[in-house]
Write a protein that holds these residues in place. Sequence first.
Motif, PDB file in Angstrom:
ATOM      1  N   TYR A 164      17.675   6.353 -10.208  1.00 34.08           N
ATOM      2  CA  TYR A 164      17.387   5.061  -9.603  1.00 34.08           C
ATOM      3  C   TYR A 164      17.849   5.012  -8.148  1.00 34.08           C
ATOM      4  O   TYR A 164      17.205   4.393  -7.305  1.00 34.08           O
ATOM      5  N   GLY A 165      18.961   5.655  -7.834  1.00 32.23           N
ATOM      6  CA  GLY A 165      19.453   5.677  -6.460  1.00 32.23           C
ATOM      7  C   GLY A 165      18.490   6.365  -5.515  1.00 32.23           C
ATOM      8  O   GLY A 165      18.292   5.920  -4.379  1.00 32.23           O
ATOM      9  N   THR A 166      17.881   7.445  -5.981  1.00 36.10           N
ATOM     10  CA  THR A 166      16.904   8.158  -5.157  1.00 36.10           C
ATOM     11  C   THR A 166      15.654   7.312  -4.954  1.00 36.10           C
ATOM     12  O   THR A 166      15.126   7.212  -3.842  1.00 36.10           O
ATOM     13  N   ARG A 167      15.195   6.684  -6.016  1.00 36.66           N
ATOM     14  CA  ARG A 167      14.012   5.822  -5.911  1.00 36.66           C
ATOM     15  C   ARG A 167      14.257   4.664  -4.954  1.00 36.66           C
ATOM     16  O   ARG A 167      13.409   4.333  -4.123  1.00 36.66           O
ATOM     17  N   THR A 168      15.438   4.058  -5.068  1.00 38.11           N
ATOM     18  CA  THR A 168      15.771   2.933  -4.207  1.00 38.11           C
ATOM     19  C   THR A 168      15.888   3.375  -2.747  1.00 38.11           C
ATOM     20  O   THR A 168      15.454   2.660  -1.841  1.00 38.11           O
ATOM     21  N   ALA A 169      16.463   4.551  -2.521  1.00 38.29           N
ATOM     22  CA  ALA A 169      16.592   5.056  -1.146  1.00 38.29           C
ATOM     23  C   ALA A 169      15.227   5.286  -0.515  1.00 38.29           C
ATOM     24  O   ALA A 169      15.003   4.943   0.654  1.00 38.29           O
ATOM     25  N   VAL A 170      14.294   5.842  -1.281  1.00 37.82           N
ATOM     26  CA  VAL A 170      12.936   6.050  -0.768  1.00 37.82           C
ATOM     27  C   VAL A 170      12.259   4.702  -0.536  1.00 37.82           C
ATOM     28  O   VAL A 170      11.570   4.500   0.472  1.00 37.82           O
ATOM     29  N   TYR A 171      12.468   3.768  -1.440  1.00 37.61           N
ATOM     30  CA  TYR A 171      11.896   2.426  -1.297  1.00 37.61           C
ATOM     31  C   TYR A 171      12.385   1.762  -0.011  1.00 37.61           C
ATOM     32  O   TYR A 171      11.596   1.193   0.749  1.00 37.61           O
ATOM     33  N   LEU A 172      13.700   1.840   0.246  1.00 37.36           N
ATOM     34  CA  LEU A 172      14.249   1.237   1.456  1.00 37.36           C
ATOM     35  C   LEU A 172      13.740   1.944   2.708  1.00 37.36           C
ATOM     36  O   LEU A 172      13.437   1.296   3.720  1.00 37.36           O
ATOM     37  N   ALA A 173      13.651   3.267   2.644  1.00 44.41           N
ATOM     38  CA  ALA A 173      13.241   4.033   3.826  1.00 44.41           C
ATOM     39  C   ALA A 173      11.766   3.838   4.156  1.00 44.41           C
ATOM     40  O   ALA A 173      11.397   3.760   5.333  1.00 44.41           O
ATOM     41  N   VAL A 174      10.911   3.748   3.144  1.00 44.47           N
ATOM     42  CA  VAL A 174       9.471   3.681   3.397  1.00 44.47           C
ATOM     43  C   VAL A 174       8.954   2.243   3.329  1.00 44.47           C
ATOM     44  O   VAL A 174       8.396   1.728   4.305  1.00 44.47           O
ATOM     45  N   ALA A 204       0.834  -1.204   0.000  1.00 44.56           N
ATOM     46  CA  ALA A 204       0.000   0.000   0.000  1.00 44.56           C
ATOM     47  C   ALA A 204       0.867   1.253   0.000  1.00 44.56           C
ATOM     48  O   ALA A 204       0.575   2.224  -0.709  1.00 44.56           O
ATOM     49  N   ALA A 205       1.952   1.229   0.772  1.00 47.19           N
ATOM     50  CA  ALA A 205       2.879   2.365   0.780  1.00 47.19           C
ATOM     51  C   ALA A 205       3.535   2.522  -0.586  1.00 47.19           C
ATOM     52  O   ALA A 205       3.711   3.646  -1.079  1.00 47.19           O
ATOM     53  N   PHE A 206       3.879   1.413  -1.217  1.00 45.33           N
ATOM     54  CA  PHE A 206       4.465   1.458  -2.557  1.00 45.33           C
ATOM     55  C   PHE A 206       3.473   2.057  -3.547  1.00 45.33           C
ATOM     56  O   PHE A 206       3.839   2.878  -4.384  1.00 45.33           O
ATOM     57  N   GLY A 207       2.211   1.646  -3.448  1.00 43.43           N
ATOM     58  CA  GLY A 207       1.186   2.167  -4.351  1.00 43.43           C
ATOM     59  C   GLY A 207       0.948   3.655  -4.181  1.00 43.43           C
ATOM     60  O   GLY A 207       0.738   4.369  -5.167  1.00 43.43           O
ATOM     61  N   ARG A 208       0.990   4.129  -2.940  1.00 39.93           N
ATOM     62  CA  ARG A 208       0.789   5.560  -2.702  1.00 39.93           C
ATOM     63  C   ARG A 208       1.926   6.402  -3.276  1.00 39.93           C
ATOM     64  O   ARG A 208       1.703   7.529  -3.701  1.00 39.93           O
ATOM     65  N   LEU A 209       3.137   5.854  -3.259  1.00 40.48           N
ATOM     66  CA  LEU A 209       4.286   6.604  -3.769  1.00 40.48           C
ATOM     67  C   LEU A 209       4.638   6.250  -5.211  1.00 40.48           C
ATOM     68  O   LEU A 209       5.595   6.793  -5.757  1.00 40.48           O
ATOM     69  N   GLY A 210       3.874   5.361  -5.811  1.00 40.92           N
ATOM     70  CA  GLY A 210       4.213   4.835  -7.123  1.00 40.92           C
ATOM     71  C   GLY A 210       4.426   5.870  -8.206  1.00 40.92           C
ATOM     72  O   GLY A 210       5.507   5.970  -8.787  1.00 40.92           O
ATOM     73  N   THR A 211       3.420   6.677  -8.507  1.00 42.61           N
ATOM     74  CA  THR A 211       3.527   7.605  -9.625  1.00 42.61           C
ATOM     75  C   THR A 211       4.431   8.795  -9.312  1.00 42.61           C
ATOM     76  O   THR A 211       5.132   9.291 -10.188  1.00 42.61           O
ATOM     77  N   ARG A 212       4.446   9.231  -8.057  1.00 37.55           N
ATOM     78  CA  ARG A 212       5.237  10.417  -7.715  1.00 37.55           C
ATOM     79  C   ARG A 212       6.718  10.111  -7.552  1.00 37.55           C
ATOM     80  O   ARG A 212       7.554  10.968  -7.799  1.00 37.55           O
ATOM     81  N   VAL A 213       7.054   8.897  -7.111  1.00 37.69           N
ATOM     82  CA  VAL A 213       8.457   8.589  -6.822  1.00 37.69           C
ATOM     83  C   VAL A 213       8.976   7.447  -7.680  1.00 37.69           C
ATOM     84  O   VAL A 213       9.918   7.620  -8.455  1.00 37.69           O
ATOM     85  N   PHE A 214       8.386   6.269  -7.548  1.00 41.27           N
ATOM     86  CA  PHE A 214       8.972   5.070  -8.126  1.00 41.27           C
ATOM     87  C   PHE A 214       8.865   5.001  -9.644  1.00 41.27           C
ATOM     88  O   PHE A 214       9.736   4.437 -10.298  1.00 41.27           O
ATOM     89  N   LEU A 215       7.842   5.563 -10.217  1.00 43.95           N
ATOM     90  CA  LEU A 215       7.681   5.540 -11.668  1.00 43.95           C
ATOM     91  C   LEU A 215       7.999   6.896 -12.301  1.00 43.95           C
ATOM     92  O   LEU A 215       7.733   7.107 -13.479  1.00 43.95           O
ATOM     93  N   ASN A 216       8.587   7.789 -11.539  1.00 42.76           N
ATOM     94  CA  ASN A 216       8.948   9.121 -12.010  1.00 42.76           C
ATOM     95  C   ASN A 216      10.305   9.051 -12.701  1.00 42.76           C
ATOM     96  O   ASN A 216      11.325   8.764 -12.074  1.00 42.76           O
ATOM     97  N   ASN A 217      10.333   9.320 -13.991  1.00 40.71           N
ATOM     98  CA  ASN A 217      11.571   9.232 -14.757  1.00 40.71           C
ATOM     99  C   ASN A 217      12.520  10.396 -14.489  1.00 40.71           C
ATOM    100  O   ASN A 217      13.675  10.360 -14.903  1.00 40.71           O
ATOM    101  N   ASP A 218      12.054  11.427 -13.804  1.00 38.16           N
ATOM    102  CA  ASP A 218      12.919  12.553 -13.473  1.00 38.16           C
ATOM    103  C   ASP A 218      13.840  12.236 -12.294  1.00 38.16           C
ATOM    104  O   ASP A 218      14.839  12.921 -12.092  1.00 38.16           O
ATOM    105  N   LEU A 219      13.507  11.215 -11.518  1.00 37.84           N
ATOM    106  CA  LEU A 219      14.329  10.830 -10.367  1.00 37.84           C
ATOM    107  C   LEU A 219      15.313   9.739 -10.772  1.00 37.84           C
ATOM    108  O   LEU A 219      14.988   8.853 -11.561  1.00 37.84           O
TER     109      LEU A 219
END
Length: 141
Positions: free
Chosen positions: A29-39, A12-27
């Motif tokens: 991969y290191g930033t996405r992974t860091a947010v993934y690990l933290a949240v 559910a946390a992944f889904g909430r952050l999906g479009t803004r963080v994890f699927l955002n091509n402007d970020l």
Amino acid sequence: MEILTRINLASAAFGRLGTRVFLNNDLKYGTRTAVYLAVCISTLLYASETWTPYKRHSQMLENSHTSGLKRILGISWEDRVTHEELYRGSNTTSIETMLAKRHLCWLGHVIRMPDHRLPRQILYGKLSHGNRSAGGQKKEI
């Protein structure tokens, strides 16, 4: 079961952050992974120091972890990427390694506790009574 609840909350946390963080091509991969690990991983492994997971539980957690990493990195099932390559590409480790590290950290914490603390007393405690007699089951005649 606690582990299924943790998996549902992490997804559910992944889904909430999906479009803004994890699927955002402007970020990156290191930033996405860091947010993934933290949240997501923090949510997934919350209070895991107290778990005694079976192999099937570890596999369920691992499947959740690898599917999240594959979505972040844009890897589909057709790409045939091994878990080792996935972890290397995302600069992470397996859930089994994370669980072992958390267990060892908690054990070190308990060992350094004062003697009057309950977790330390339980870790080093002995049964007050419960001696078993030698031999197997008694046969009825």
